[in-house]
Structures are given as structure tokens and as C-alpha cells.
Design an enzyme around this catalytic site. Structure first.
Site, short mmCIF file in Angstrom:
data_model
loop_
_atom_site.label_atom_id
_atom_site.label_comp_id
_atom_site.label_asym_id
_atom_site.label_seq_id
_atom_site.Cartn_x
_atom_site.Cartn_y
_atom_site.Cartn_z
N ASP A 34 0.84 -1.20 0.00
CA ASP A 34 0.00 0.00 0.00
C ASP A 34 0.88 1.26 0.00
O ASP A 34 0.67 2.18 -0.81
CB ASP A 34 -0.87 -0.05 1.26
CG ASP A 34 -2.13 0.78 1.16
OD1 ASP A 34 -2.35 1.40 0.11
OD2 ASP A 34 -2.89 0.81 2.15
N VAL A 120 1.73 -7.59 6.87
CA VAL A 120 1.20 -7.02 8.13
C VAL A 120 0.01 -7.84 8.64
O VAL A 120 -0.14 -8.02 9.86
CB VAL A 120 0.77 -5.54 7.88
CG1 VAL A 120 0.06 -4.96 9.10
CG2 VAL A 120 1.97 -4.69 7.53
N1 AR6 Z 1 5.82 -5.29 -4.04
C1 AR6 Z 1 5.43 -6.57 -3.95
N2 AR6 Z 1 5.22 -7.20 -2.78
C2 AR6 Z 1 5.43 -6.50 -1.65
C3 AR6 Z 1 5.84 -5.14 -1.66
C4 AR6 Z 1 6.05 -4.53 -2.93
N3 AR6 Z 1 6.44 -3.27 -3.05
N4 AR6 Z 1 5.94 -4.71 -0.36
C5 AR6 Z 1 5.61 -5.77 0.42
N5 AR6 Z 1 5.31 -6.84 -0.35
P1 AR6 Z 1 1.54 -6.17 3.08
P2 AR6 Z 1 -1.12 -7.17 3.95
C6 AR6 Z 1 4.85 -8.18 0.07
O1 AR6 Z 1 1.94 -5.98 4.49
O2 AR6 Z 1 -0.50 -8.28 4.71
C7 AR6 Z 1 -0.76 -2.01 4.88
O3 AR6 Z 1 -0.43 -1.15 5.93
C8 AR6 Z 1 5.05 -8.56 1.51
O4 AR6 Z 1 6.32 -9.16 1.67
O5 AR6 Z 1 1.84 -5.09 2.10
O6 AR6 Z 1 -2.30 -7.45 3.07
C9 AR6 Z 1 -2.21 -1.83 4.42
O7 AR6 Z 1 -2.60 -0.48 4.48
C10 AR6 Z 1 3.92 -9.55 1.73
O8 AR6 Z 1 4.30 -10.85 1.24
O9 AR6 Z 1 -0.07 -6.40 2.97
C11 AR6 Z 1 -2.96 -2.68 5.39
O10 AR6 Z 1 -3.19 -1.99 6.60
C12 AR6 Z 1 2.80 -9.05 0.81
O11 AR6 Z 1 3.43 -8.16 -0.09
C13 AR6 Z 1 -2.03 -3.84 5.63
O12 AR6 Z 1 -0.71 -3.34 5.37
C14 AR6 Z 1 1.68 -8.32 1.53
O13 AR6 Z 1 2.18 -7.54 2.59
C15 AR6 Z 1 -2.29 -4.98 4.66
O14 AR6 Z 1 -1.49 -6.06 5.00
#
Ligand code: AR6
Length: 172
Positions: A34, A120
Site C-alpha cells: 500500500d 502485516v
Molecule cells: N511489491 C510486492 N510485494 C510487496 C511489496 C512490494 N512493493 N511490499 C511488500 N510486499 P503487506 P497485507 C509483500 O503488508 O499483509 C498495509 O499497511 C510482503 O512481503 O503489504 O495485506 C495496508 O494499508 C507480503 O508478502 O499487505 C494494510 O493496513 C505481501 O506483499 C495492511 O498493510 C503483503 O504484505 C495490509 O497487510
């Protein structure tokens, strides 16, 4: 036939027409995917998101991509993992299905998904990957209008897992 595959990378660098944001229900930004999407898209994205009045978990809403390569961002709040008995699998499947429905409605031919809820939000990676792949493959078997669906994995371990799960569904 829809081409479904996994790559290692950053979702903001994808060359697909749409990228999916692992959002929260406020749609007002956060960390992880995000944060990266909002940083790369610029402040116009947040301005449009403010007009959307949030989004329920498992549903999806679409905006423009602004400074991103992608024309559209599809925002979907995944479920927070609470042990697996709070409807998490159905909600997570809803994220993938509803994002693809929106893509089809907007004529999108290529889309990239992150591993929704596995950062997260704490969803166990293997379970989440199985749901992601099964839901996308099932959708593409029925509706072939999206030509390319990419799973974007942030690290090599996640990529291996996606490739392993995909190999059970897709030959070659
Ligand atoms: N590109 C691809 N994958 C990524 C990237 C990126 N730039 N950054 C992280 N990941 P998360 P959630 C991976 O935490 O669990 C936010 O604050 C990461 O390693 O982004 O759905 C939102 O606003 C993990 O495997 O999303 C919500 O409050 C995956 O993407 C909350 O986090 C998802 O990690 C959503 O949490």
C-alpha cells in the site's frame, strides 16, 4: 488461454494494465504494498481514494494509476489472520475474485497481484498462496477476457512457493 505466472519483484514496477493493492478498509494508505503504491502513484491517488468511502474486507474498488506504469490500481483489503476460523479463506478468495471481476468490467487485459494479507495481516503464506492460485485459476477457467495474470513475489522463498503451487494447476 490466460497466462498465469509468478515473478519476483516490486509491484510498482510491473508492466501490467492494472496492479492490485493489498489495502486496508479505509483505502487511505498504509505500509508494505500500500505504501509503495501510494508513493509511486503520487498524491492524486490518495485524493481519489478519499472519494471512495473505504471498502469492506474481501471486496475491491478501482482507481486510476496516476504516476504508475499501470493505468489502474485495484484496491482490496485482505482479511487480518485471526487463526483461520473467522472466514479468512473466503474473504481472501473474495479479494482475488472481486479484483478480477473489476478488471473484466474495465476491459483490463493484464493484472498483477501481490501476496495479499501475508505481510502485516499475518496470513500464513502457504495457505494464502493456495487460495490465491486456486481462485485465480478457477476464475480464468470461466472468464478468459484477462489475458495475463501475474503474481508478484517480494522474495525468492515466496516465488518458489507460488511456482510450486502453480505447477499443480498449470502444465508447462
Ligand atoms: N511489491 C510486492 N510485494 C510487496 C511489496 C512490494 N512493493 N511490499 C511488500 N510486499 P503487506 P497485507 C509483500 O503488508 O499483509 C498495509 O499497511 C510482503 O512481503 O503489504 O495485506 C495496508 O494499508 C507480503 O508478502 O499487505 C494494510 O493496513 C505481501 O506483499 C495492511 O498493510 C503483503 O504484505 C495490509 O497487510
Amino acid at each position: 488461454m490466460t497466462h498465469i505466472y509468478a515473478v519476483k519483484g516490486n509491484i510498482v514496477d510491473m508492466d501490467t494494465e492494472a496492479i492490485v493493492n493489498a489495502a486496508n478498509t479505509s483505502l487511505l494508505g498504509g505500509s508494505g504494498v500500500d505504501g509503495a503504491i501510494h508513493r509511486a502513484a503520487g498524491p492524486e491517488l490518495l485524493a481519489e481514494c478519499r472519494t471512495l468511502n473505504g471498502c469492506p474486507t474481501g471486496q475491491a474498488k478501482i482507481t486510476k494509476g496516476y504516476r504508475l506504469n499501470a493505468k489502474y490500481v485495484i484496491h482490496t483489503p485482505g482479511p487480518i489472520w485471526r487463526g483461520g476460523k473467522k472466514n479468512e479463506p473466503e474473504l481472501l478468495a473474495g479479494c482475488y475474485r472481486n479484483s478480477l471481476k473489476l478488471a473484466v468490467e474495465n476491459g483490463v487485459k493484464s493484472i498483477a497481484f501481490p501476496a495479499i494479507s501475508t505481510g502485516v495481516y499475518g496470513y500464513p503464506l502457504r495457505e494464502a498462496t493456495e487460495i490465491a492460485v486456486k481462485t485465480v485459476v478457477d476464475f480464468a477457467n470461466v472468464d478468459k477476457s484477462v489475458e495475463r495474470i501475474v503474481f508478484v513475489c517480494f522474495d525468492t522463498a515466496t516465488l518458489r512457493l507460488y511456482e510450486d503451487v502453480l505447477s499443480h494447476y498449470i502444465e508447462g
